[in-house]
Design a protein around this motif. Structure first.
Motif: not given
Length: 459
Positions: A275-304
């Protein structure tokens, strides 16, 4: 503390020993931790000068087991000198180098020897190496293990470079048969092409257009394949850079069924959101891609919960032109994020807000990565007999990431301008100061770590 100097004893009011932070003194002999004493006993047991770190936190140096150094062959992207200086500045004392994007890739013993030659005399921290599995190289795997690679990586989708092709199911079965009876590990870039996936067309400068082209189902399909192989052959398997939380249930089920499977995620998936990646900000590109904030919180829960075992950088740099910054076209830009220097601070900034402790940090950034690459007998823990590898840092100190502070060869990173918590002051590798307050040892002091494997005959 002079860069290059030898440390025989180190004192601090805050040494992270086991799960406790306490005043202590670490005695160092011949580059190893000899003993860890209560601070009051230090003066009676040290013959030489004791280096006093005051209230700075001393903990094991980080083990970053997912780094693309790209030398030889693509040294304009990165190289051993710059990558290992960046590592040292970030408290990383051991780097494990990926088998691509160097030319040649580390897919034969001969290529591995070329890689070692290229790295000699250029490493400021200790360096281990992954080998690669590509179509048809299965007979090279055991010789590469004997030569000292930590294990192997493969891709289930196009790798981005022609000289490291992705594997088919038949290639995977051939490789697994070779690795049975060894203590090796096979790392998977876990994305697969999915039939009938036709992404909607959209503006290539919008991050959402790129994100739709690599949906969660691609990771889910790949990890389904990995879990089946892992259960069938009982060869250690490892999923690199998990970005999607959707496959976590599949991973849990495979582990409960006895699969020797581990999982990593990266600093960018834990700190950046779509949600926070600006238009044309290709330095954020990676594979697999950065996903949404809800998904991110699930990754943090899985770390815990322990469903994700470790956090790494997946430092994957390139030259500015390959990022297509002028056009801002996400579909054409090289996918990879540089973060090797800032991993500890990136992790701690976000982790402390979610109730993670400093001992969790050691487990996820030091101990588990060392275990993955069979280095846990010498790296990743403050234990007598282990290498005297330390990061000395201030977890409470805030700093702003500035381009002029970055030691990567190319200073492109999505973290410029970010305020981070936890500043690295000094880094010690095997009892030698390799980095202190912005300066490095005059000569590279790192060494190559060739892993000794147990290999049995194939039954």
């Amino acid at each position: 503390m002079e860069p290059g100097s030898v440390v025989s004893a180190l004192r601090s009011q805050r040494i992270l020993y086991g799960k406790e932070i306490q005043p202590a003194c670490i005695i160092i002999k011949e580059g190893k931790i000899h003993s860890i004493l209560p601070d009051s006993a230090a003066s009676m047991n040290t013959a030489g000068e004791v280096l006093d770190m005051g209230n700075s936190l001393v903990m094991p140096g980080l083990v970053d087991c997912h780094v693309h150094v790209n030398e030889p062959g693509r040294t304009s992207w990165e190289g051993y000198w710059t990558a290992t200086q960046a590592a040292a500045a970030g408290g990383v004392t051991t780097v494990v180098d990926m088998p691509l994007n160097s030319i040649p890739p580390t897919t034969t013993v001969e290529n591995f020897q070329e890689k070692i030659y290229a790295a000699t005399g250029k490493c400021f921290v200790d360096m281990a190496f992954w080998g690669g599995v590509i179509p048809g190289n299965q007979m090279e795997l055991r010789p590469m293990l004997q030569a000292g690679v930590a294990g192997f990586k493969c891709f289930l989708i196009h790798s981005g470079v022609e000289e490291f092709p992705h594997v088919s199911d038949a290639d995977l079965h051939a490789a697994m048969k070779e690795l049975q009876g060894t203590d090796s590990v096979l790392l998977f870039h876990a994305e697969r092409e999915v039939q009938d996936l036709v992404p909607e067309k959209g503006d290539p400068c919008q991050y959402s257009t790129f994100l739709r082209s690599r949906p969660d189902i691609m990771e889910l399909e790949a990890i389904h394949t990995v879990t089946q192989l892992c259960l069938q052959y009982r060869v250690r398997c490892h999923i690199v850079h998990l970005s999607s939380a959707e496959p976590l249930e599949l991973i849990r089920a495979a582990r409960q069924a006895g699969a020797p499977l581990t999982v990593e995620t990266t600093h960018h998936y834990l700190n950046l959101s779509a949600e926070n990646i600006p238009v044309g900000a290709t330095h954020f590109k990676c594979c697999p891609p950065i996903r949404n904030a809800g998904n991110q919180e699930l990754l943090w829960s899985a770390l815990k919960s322990g469903d994700i075992d470790m956090v790494v950088s997946d430092h994957s740099p390139c030259t500015p032109d390959l990022k297509c910054l002028d056009s801002g076209d996400f579909t054409k830009a090289w996918g990879g994020i540089s973060s090797l220097q800032f991993g500890l601070s990136l992790f701690w900034t976000s982790a402390v807000k979610r109730g993670f402790s400093l001992s969790d940090t050691v487990r996820l950034l030091c101990k588990e990565p060392a275990q993955l690459c069979r280095l846990d007998n010498q790296k990743g823990s403050l234990i007598p007999g282990h290498d005297a590898d330390f990061v000395i840092w201030d977890p409470e100190k805030e700093f702003t990431v500035k381009e002029e502070q970055i030691f990567h060869k190319n200073q492109m990173t999505p973290y410029i301008g970010l305020s981070l918590l936890g500043e690295v002051k000094s880094t010690i590798v095997r009892g030698r100061v390799v980095y202190s307050h912005g300066s490095f040892s005059s000569q590279p002091l790192g060494k190559h770590l060739l892993i000794q494997h147990k290999t049995h005959a194939i039954l």
